[in-house]
Design an enzyme around this catalytic site. Structure first.
Site, PDB file in Angstrom:
ATOM      1  N   ASN A   1       0.868  -1.250   0.093  1.00 31.68           N
ATOM      2  CA  ASN A   1      -0.001  -0.078   0.075  1.00 31.68           C
ATOM      3  C   ASN A   1       1.018   1.084   0.078  1.00 31.68           C
ATOM      4  O   ASN A   1       1.277   2.044   1.149  1.00 31.68           O
ATOM      5  CB  ASN A   1      -1.032  -0.136   1.227  1.00 31.68           C
ATOM      6  CG  ASN A   1      -1.831   1.061   1.298  1.00 31.68           C
ATOM      7  OD1 ASN A   1      -1.799   1.978   0.401  1.00 31.68           O
ATOM      8  ND2 ASN A   1      -3.008   0.873   2.014  1.00 31.68           N
ATOM      9  N   ASP A   2       0.971   1.783  -1.123  1.00 31.21           N
ATOM     10  CA  ASP A   2       2.086   2.815  -1.367  1.00 31.21           C
ATOM     11  C   ASP A   2       1.675   4.140  -0.851  1.00 31.21           C
ATOM     12  O   ASP A   2       2.256   5.176  -0.802  1.00 31.21           O
ATOM     13  CB  ASP A   2       2.667   2.974  -2.716  1.00 31.21           C
ATOM     14  CG  ASP A   2       1.557   3.194  -3.712  1.00 31.21           C
ATOM     15  OD1 ASP A   2       0.336   3.326  -3.371  1.00 31.21           O
ATOM     16  OD2 ASP A   2       1.868   3.279  -4.751  1.00 31.21           O
TER      17      ASP A   2
END
Length: 347
Positions: free
Chosen positions: A33-34
């Site tokens: 999850n950037d």
């Protein structure tokens, strides 16, 4: 450049050598999850979170990812198996010890009572916990920790899947987080900067729905795995006027239940969902699992579908398989042999 095996060993070693206070992997700028930027601490919601460095931010060797821990425990055994087949038992023993230690760390500090914690932030506070007012439960750690088999023996895995159904599942798929963030949280970064129900802020991220599908199948929950699969697969879409995007392609995300138009598709083509869904449906649901020495057939499909037929190329072999479902969820191993094999069996 090094061999593929050397790259795998370096990647594994990076996780082992970069752990935080709880023995869990450091998250760095972000993990899968950037938009979960736990070391950013920007006061400006439109910063470039992946590149911004705040000199006044807390120590960047504190924030930890339970997702990465689950990935290590789930995927690491494949590396161990390769090492052993190559006679590299010393390396395999060390890697297995590290996997066992990571599993223990997740069981100790990655469990929240009803689901797996998502992370620890740079202040050492839980993210994705009942202790949080917003963002109490995330999809990612539930999927990968269950895929890793963590908590299978003592019921944690099944409880995590039940929590997904209770808190995250919607008629259009599984949302990424609940409750959605209603305001910007500087300790979390970009994940809390999106409108509620969109993107990482409680949108239905199709990319990680297959992780739950695979987890459900590994837990033997055929009806749940199939239901989740049908909800995100374009072929099952009924309201195309709502979805709007091409009816034959996955979206990066579908608007979640907190959005203005739940079920509306966004960013079609921009996703890794197709590959993950292929793995989920071919290996987890239909149960055709490649092994070193052949194919393991272990379906997890509702028995009401009766039977199915698969043609599968595997190395220099071609398998024509017909499986009759009995509801017993059995398994059979087919040794590798070049050429064509036509097989039929009940499982």
């Amino acid at each position: 450049c090094g061999t593929l095996l050397e790259h795998l060993e370096v990647s594994f070693g990076h996780v082992v050598n970069n752990r935080g206070p709880h023995g869990l992997p450091l998250i760095g700028r972000a993990d899968w999850n950037d938009c979960l930027n736990l070391n950013c601490y920007s006061d400006t919601p439109d910063e470039s979170f992946q590149t911004f460095s705040n000199p006044n931010a807390p120590d960047d060797r504190v924030a930890e990812s339970v997702l990465i821990a689950g990935m290590m425990v789930a995927i690491g055994p494949d590396l161990v198996a390769i090492e052993r087949r190559l006679g590299r038992n010393e390396q395999a023993d060390a890697q297995q010890a590290a996997i066992d230690a990571m599993r223990a760390a997740v069981e100790k500090d990655g469990w929240d009572g009803e689901w797996f914690v998502r992370a620890y932030d740079a202040m050492g506070h839980k993210v994705g916990s009942h202790e949080n007012e917003e963002g109490r439960i995330f999809i990612e750690s539930q999927g990968y920790c269950v895929m890793a088999g963590i908590g299978v023996e003592d019921g944690k895995a099944e409880k995590a899947l039940e929590s997904v159904g209770k808190y995250l599942e919607t008629e259009h798929g599984i949302v990424l987080v609940q409750p959605a963030y209603s305001k910007y949280h500087r300790e979390l970064g970009e994940v809390s900067s999106y409108p509620m129900g969109y993107k990482e802020n409680a949108g239905i991220f199709c990319h990680n729905n297959p992780w739950i599908i695979i987890g459900e199948a590994l837990a033997g929950r055929a009806e749940d795995a199939w239901r989740h699969y049908c909800k995100i697969t374009p072929a099952f879409t009924r309201d195309q006027q709502l979805r709007k995007v091409e009816p034959y392609v996955f979206c990066q995300m579908v608007a979640g239940k907190d959005a203005a138009r739940p079920g509306e598709g966004k960013n079609s083509w921009l996703t890794g969902t197709a590959a993950w869904t292929w793995k989920a449906v071919s290996e987890a649901i239909l149960g055709v699992k490649p092994q070193f020495d052949g194919l393991l057939i272990e379906p997890c499909l509702p028995a009401r579908y009766g039977s199915y037929r698969i043609r599968r190329r595997f190395r220099e072999a071609e398998y024509d398989l017909t499986v009759h479902l009995t509801g017993a969820q059995g398994r059979v191993f087919i040794p590798y042999k070049p050429g064509k094999q036509v097989l039929e069996f009940e499982l």
